[in-house]
Every structure is written in C-alpha cells, then in structure tokens.
Design an enzyme around this catalytic site. Structure first.
Site, PDB file in Angstrom:
ATOM      1  CG  HIS A 116      34.564 -50.052  -7.639  1.00 23.39           C
ATOM      2  ND1 HIS A 116      34.984 -51.660  -7.152  1.00 23.39           N
ATOM      3  CD2 HIS A 116      33.317 -50.134  -6.962  1.00 23.39           C
ATOM      4  CE1 HIS A 116      34.587 -51.804  -6.161  1.00 23.39           C
ATOM      5  NE2 HIS A 116      33.246 -51.336  -5.981  1.00 23.39           N
ATOM      6  CG  ASP A 156      37.826 -52.724  -9.972  1.00 22.09           C
ATOM      7  OD1 ASP A 156      36.336 -52.845  -9.467  1.00 22.09           O
ATOM      8  OD2 ASP A 156      38.657 -53.161 -10.198  1.00 22.09           O
ATOM      9  CD  GLU A 196      38.612 -47.664  -7.341  1.00 22.97           C
ATOM     10  OE1 GLU A 196      37.551 -48.401  -7.430  1.00 22.97           O
ATOM     11  OE2 GLU A 196      39.535 -47.629  -6.126  1.00 22.97           O
ATOM     12  CG  HIS A 232      35.936 -56.067  -5.967  1.00 26.04           C
ATOM     13  ND1 HIS A 232      35.761 -55.990  -7.228  1.00 26.04           N
ATOM     14  CD2 HIS A 232      36.569 -54.732  -5.594  1.00 26.04           C
ATOM     15  CE1 HIS A 232      35.834 -55.309  -7.958  1.00 26.04           C
ATOM     16  NE2 HIS A 232      36.249 -54.319  -7.208  1.00 26.04           N
TER      17      HIS A 232
END
Length: 203
Positions: free
Chosen positions: A184, A124, A181, A117
């Site tokens: 993500h 996300d 996740e 990120h």
C-alpha cells in the site's frame, strides 16, 4: 434588484469555477503506460472471497496517475514493472470491507476518516519482471499479519531486498508507505484530498 442579480451571478460563477477546478479521476489504462492489472476486488481472489467491484478498473487523481507512471518508468529501467491490485475504491466497497474485517490497522473505517483509496490517492501494488515473473514480496496482497509489515526484518534477504526496491522507487516518486502493508502506497497529499463518491464506468 440589479445588485441582487449581480450577487447571484457572482455566486453561480464561483460555483462553476469550483466545479471546474475539481479534477476528475483518470482511468489509468488510458495512459497506455505498460502497467499489469490484477484488480483483486473485481474477482473472488481477495480476503472477502467475492467480487465487489463491477469491473476491473483503476481510477486515480491525475497527479497520482502521473506519479505512478513515473514510478513505472523507474522500475522498467531496472527490469521490472508495476502490478496493480487496487486504486480508487468506492465508499460502498469500503463499507463492505469494514463489515467483514473491522480492524483499523488493516481496513480504514469508512464512518470516520475513510481510506486514501476513497480519495483516489492510494494504490495497492507489487512488481513483476518484464518477462511476467512475479517478484517475491513474502506474502500475498491483503495478508493481514506481521509477515506483511514493512518493519518486519525477520524475512528472507531476497524478500527484504524486493520490498526495499519497491519502497524506494515509490518514495522517490512522491508516495508514502504504511507500516502494516508492504503493497500500500499513499500519494503525498494523503488525507488532505476529499473523499470521492464515484461508481466505476464499465465498458
């Protein structure tokens, strides 16, 4: 003296060229491509329970933005669209997250590798139907636990099917998953991108 001046000009020219080849981040909503925005870290609807972005903005590297646009076209043809929770994340925000939750399984350490990120190369996301109905992914964004892991096969069949749809669409457009996740996705160059130090421009 003349040789010295020529050397200086070469060095300056090289520096300018390097600056020119460094692509800026793109503000995604300028592409006007039908995304839904729910930038969680610009609100208190996140695991920190406080806003730590100055505004709800999504910045990405140009090639990442183009790949995400391609993915959204893919989903729209199937009756869905992308909901964006997070895009580029300033290093200052990463440090706040690490201070609250220093667990590298879920939050990248800003003092070592940092996050993709922070490089403008990760998103996300989730999906919603074109009428705005959320798609059930089994947990909310930033749920830190086994239920959010993509290798968890103990979830309801519809949740597994929704995650499969999301993952397949993103992978075909050049993104990669991470195990812990479901929301993500890293763009393919991943950690080869340099960390960017950039503050959001808020209108």
């Amino acid at each position: 003296m003349k040789a010295f001046l020529v050397l200086i000009l070469i060095l300056v020219s090289g520096f300018v060229s390097a600056q020119q080849t460094e692509k800026p981040l793109v503000k995604l909503d300028t592409l006007k491509d039908g995304f839904t925005y729910d930038i969680r870290y610009a609100s208190d609807n996140n695991f920190l329970k406080e806003a730590f972005y100055d505004c709800a903005a999504c910045y990405l590297r140009p090639e990442v933005a183009e790949a995400l646009k391609e993915a959204n076209h893919y989903f729209c043809e199937k009756g869905y669209r992308i909901v964006l929770f997070d895009c580029y994340r300033p290093v200052s925000a990463q440090k706040k997250m690490w201070a609250v939750y220093p667990n590298a399984q879920y939050v990248a350490n800003p003092y070592t590798t940092g996050s993709v990120h922070n490089r403008g190369a990760a998103v996300d996301i989730s999906l919603e139907k074109l009428d705005g109905t959320p798609v059930d992914m089994g947990t909310d964004h930033d749920f830190f636990g086994r239920e959010a892991h993509i290798d968890n096969r103990t979830l309801p069949k519809d949740v597994l099917a929704n995650r499969k749809l999301l993952q397949e669409g993103m992978i075909r457009c050049g993104f990669e998953t991470i195990r812990t996740e479901w929301w993500h996705f890293n763009y393919k160059k991943n950690y080869s991108y340099k960390i960017i130090d950039f503050d959001f421009e808020c209108n």
